[in-house]
Design a protein around this motif. Structure first.
Motif, mmCIF file in Angstrom:
data_model
loop_
_atom_site.group_PDB
_atom_site.id
_atom_site.type_symbol
_atom_site.label_atom_id
_atom_site.label_comp_id
_atom_site.label_asym_id
_atom_site.label_seq_id
_atom_site.Cartn_x
_atom_site.Cartn_y
_atom_site.Cartn_z
ATOM 1 N N GLN A 204 -19.296 -14.287 6.888
ATOM 2 C CA GLN A 204 -19.578 -15.757 6.960
ATOM 3 C C GLN A 204 -19.484 -16.281 5.512
ATOM 4 O OE1 GLN A 204 -20.026 -17.486 9.572
ATOM 5 N NE2 GLN A 204 -20.265 -19.388 8.287
ATOM 6 N N LYS A 207 -15.786 -16.265 4.149
ATOM 7 C CA LYS A 207 -14.771 -17.200 4.562
ATOM 8 C C LYS A 207 -15.033 -18.450 4.153
ATOM 9 C CE LYS A 207 -16.635 -17.428 9.403
ATOM 10 N NZ LYS A 207 -16.146 -17.487 10.870
ATOM 11 N N HIS A 456 -26.845 -19.568 12.147
ATOM 12 C CA HIS A 456 -27.460 -19.360 10.740
ATOM 13 C C HIS A 456 -27.276 -20.777 9.944
ATOM 14 C CE1 HIS A 456 -22.952 -20.383 10.284
ATOM 15 N NE2 HIS A 456 -22.657 -19.411 11.295
ATOM 16 N N ARG A 496 -19.672 -26.354 9.140
ATOM 17 C CA ARG A 496 -20.665 -26.047 8.064
ATOM 18 C C ARG A 496 -21.111 -27.150 7.207
ATOM 19 N NH1 ARG A 496 -19.743 -21.413 10.968
ATOM 20 N NH2 ARG A 496 -17.770 -20.522 10.763
HETATM 21 N N1 ASP Z 1 -20.531 -15.684 11.536
HETATM 22 C C1 ASP Z 1 -20.887 -16.308 12.789
HETATM 23 C C2 ASP Z 1 -21.032 -14.891 13.691
HETATM 24 O O1 ASP Z 1 -20.948 -13.810 13.235
HETATM 25 C C3 ASP Z 1 -19.536 -16.750 13.407
HETATM 26 C C4 ASP Z 1 -19.384 -17.990 12.680
HETATM 27 O O2 ASP Z 1 -20.222 -19.079 12.788
HETATM 28 O O3 ASP Z 1 -18.074 -18.530 12.287
HETATM 29 O O4 ASP Z 1 -21.759 -15.127 14.642
#
Ligand code: ASP
Length: 596
Positions: A204, A207, A456, A496
């Motif tokens: 996360q 990226k 998140h 985001r």
């Molecule tokens: N990191 C998130 C997950 O693993 C996916 C995302 O929000 O791109 O579920």
């Protein structure tokens, strides 16, 4: 002494030959699936990853070759050179069933002890034994096929994202512990005594940083690690098709995701998925299916009976409604036959096991309607209820009442699945995909009377709901989306937050102090001070996708070297104790572990 392959070159894989190859000299390598010695005739089924080919030995075979063939046992590794010829006894079950190889030269490259179980798809060895000898288990045609299909899917994945301008970036495996909802796997640092890395729960943060770095479109077939108590459909390490895009909003990510799904289903299964995929808001999914990952291959939607029963004197319904909750039902079409008293009792136990106080029911049979509650309702209420429920002769109705509406929905959501399985109404051949959108930003925890992030904490709120952040958390909607396939969450993602101030506010609202937020995520908020493009993305579970596409029930069938339910791996016997010395250099002492 084992022989070598010196001087031999493989013509092709075993299953690639056909009748038109008759007369050709070929060289093949593989494992002896089966050896049948009929005295003057010997047959060996030679197996490689493509399938099997029959090797034949008879009176015309040179004596030393024939004698060697007589010594071959199951799972010996062989090289054979010979002439393809038409078989007299054809086998329609296999692609090479019209031919065999009249062997001129046979080499035993490696012998094999009797394997602990037969290498075929009918084998009923225990899962523990199969995983202990996973390299043998993997020789079975079905597992070979699963792993080859998985390869095909990952290849299409890379091609699709490459063609759409994504670049693959490898993000680190040793990272800072920044839990994303689950527990981290920790790795002690030797050089920095007393400190730890964590294995990523997902890439996360990296990226997102790659977007700040200007790569615009990122993808990775990424290994993720989550230290959770394992459920049937979980592995402690799993693979995610992870992507992130700059200068996008929800629609753009969804469009890329849909394009991918269409492509992969078409190329792998020749299945046409029509786009755009249906969408349901979170609230609608909960209202209709009692879950945010509904299986829409069948109906049996949840029906609200609250308004009909608001004047009911029946204490169970009355206290639920007066307490601010609801009374809802599902109607099992044709369920009256199956749901007789004992079966209803079992369903009641299931309901209680997931938080129901009880289960009210009605059965409509040719002999009339029986129910657990009719005596407490007026005739009008009863008939209005059955009409709303759409119940006809032959049906069964199951009702849940609770002062907490969310409980009513989630319990009925679970019962809906249970009943559908029992009635056998789930069409197994369908792939029903849909997006769930407009998730609430916060999850309300009744016990702690507090709000926690549903996704998140990097997920952005919808622009028009930002104003409620300080006033009414329940009204804040997230720019988040999940992709659901046949009742399983396949992908999840969001747009985001890129505004450092808003990000700070989010951390604050989620109960992180400024210092904690700086300590944990300072590198991200700092990065956002230097020009962060708007961005968003998602993670799609590769293991689950492969499992669903191949219509399998277990992730262990699509992961080459999986862990057991208890997170151990029986083949290498990990996790395992390590030497004192290894611990010493890490400054680690293991506490006395109490035997369970
Ligand atoms: N990191 C998130 C997950 O693993 C996916 C995302 O929000 O791109 O579920």
């Amino acid at each position: 002494m084992a022989e070598t392959i010196k001087g031999l070159e493989r013509t092709d894989y075993c299953a690639s030959f056909r009748l038109e190859d008759a007369g050709k000299e070929v060289t093949v390598f593989g494992w002896a699936q089966k050896q049948r010695d009929l005295g003057s005739l010997i047959f060996i089924d030679l197996r490689d990853r493509s399938g099997v080919l029959q090797l034949a030995f008879d009176e015309s075979t040179e004596k030393s070759v024939f004698e060697k063939a007589a010594k071959v046992r199951s799972e010996f590794v062989l090289a054979a050179r010979g002439i393809v010829r038409e078989r007299s006894n054809k086998n329609k079950e296999i692609p090479t069933g019209d031919i065999e190889v009249d062997v001129k030269e046979l080499r035993i490259l490696s012998e094999s002890e009797t394997p602990p179980f037969a290498i075929d798809d009918k084998c009923n060895a225990s899962e523990l034994n199969r995983l202990k000898y996973r390299y043998l288990d993997l020789r079975r045609p079905s597992l070979q096929n699963n792993i080859l299909m998985r390869h095909k899917i990952t290849k299409i994945t890379r091609d699709y994202f490459d063609e759409n301008g994504f670049i693959e970036i490898e993000t680190p495996m040793l990272i800072k512990s920044t839990p994303e909802g689950a527990r981290d796997f920790l790795v002690p640092s030797r050089i920095h005594g007393g400190k730890f890395y964590a294995l990523p729960q997902s890439p996360q943060l990296y990226k997102q940083l790659s977007m700040v770095a200007g790569f615009d479109r990122y993808m990775q077939i990424a290994r993720c690690f989550r230290d959770e108590d394992l459920r049937a459909d979980r592995q402690p390490e799993f693979t995610q098709i992870d992507l992130e895009m700059s200068f996008v909003d929800v629609e753009d990510v969804i469009e890329i995701g849909e394009g991918y799904i269409k492509r992969v289903f078409k190329e792998v299964l020749d299945e046409d998925i029509s786009l755009p995929l249906p969408r349901l808001s979170y609230n609608e999914a909960m209202e209709r299916y009692g879950t945010d990952k509904p299986d829409t291959r069948y109906g049996m939607e949840i029906i609200n009976l609250t308004d009909i029963l608001k004047d009911s004197e029946f204490i169970v319904f009355k206290s639920a409604i007066d307490g601010g909750g609801s009374v809802r039902c599902i109607t099992a079409k044709g369920g009256a036959d199956i749901y007789k008293r004992k079966v209803i009792d079992r369903l009641t136990e299931t309901a209680k096991g997931i938080g129901a106080k009880g289960l009210a029911w009605a059965r409509l049979t040719a002999d009339g309607t029986s129910s657990s509650f009719a005596k407490f309702l007026s005739e009008e209420q009863m008939s209005a209820l059955l009409e709303r429920a759409g119940a006809e002769t032959g049906d069964a109705v199951f009702i849940i009442a609770d002062a907490n509406d969310a409980n009513v929905l989630s319990i009925l959501g679970a019962l809906r699945q249970e009943v559908a399985k029992k009635l056998n109404i789930i069409p197994e051949d369908k792939f029903n995909l849909l997006w769930i959108v407009d998730f609430p930003f916060f999850d309300y925890d009744k016990e702690t009377d507090d709000y926690v992030a549903m996704h998140h904490p990097f997920t952005a709120p919808k622009d028009e709901s930002i104003e409620y952040l300080g006033t009414d958390k329940s009204k804040v909607i997230a720019k988040a989306y999940d992709l659901v396939l046949n009742g399983v969450e396949l992908a999840s993602g969001s747009i985001r937050i890129t505004d450092p101030e808003l990000q700070g506010k989010m951390f604050d609202m989620l109960g992180l102090s400024k210092e904690e937020a700086q300590e944990k995520f300072g590198f991200l908020t700092n990065a956002f001070k230097y020009g962060a493009p708007p961005h968003g993305g998602m993670g799609l579970g590769l293991d689950r996708l492969v499992m669903q596409m191949l219509r399998l029930d277990s992730l262990r069938d699509v992961v080459a070297y999986p862990k057991l339910q208890n997170a151990s791996e029986p083949m290498t016997e990990c996790p395992a104790a390590v030497d004192e010395e290894q611990l010493d250099v890490l400054n680690i002492a293991v506490k006395e572990i109490e035997e369970e």
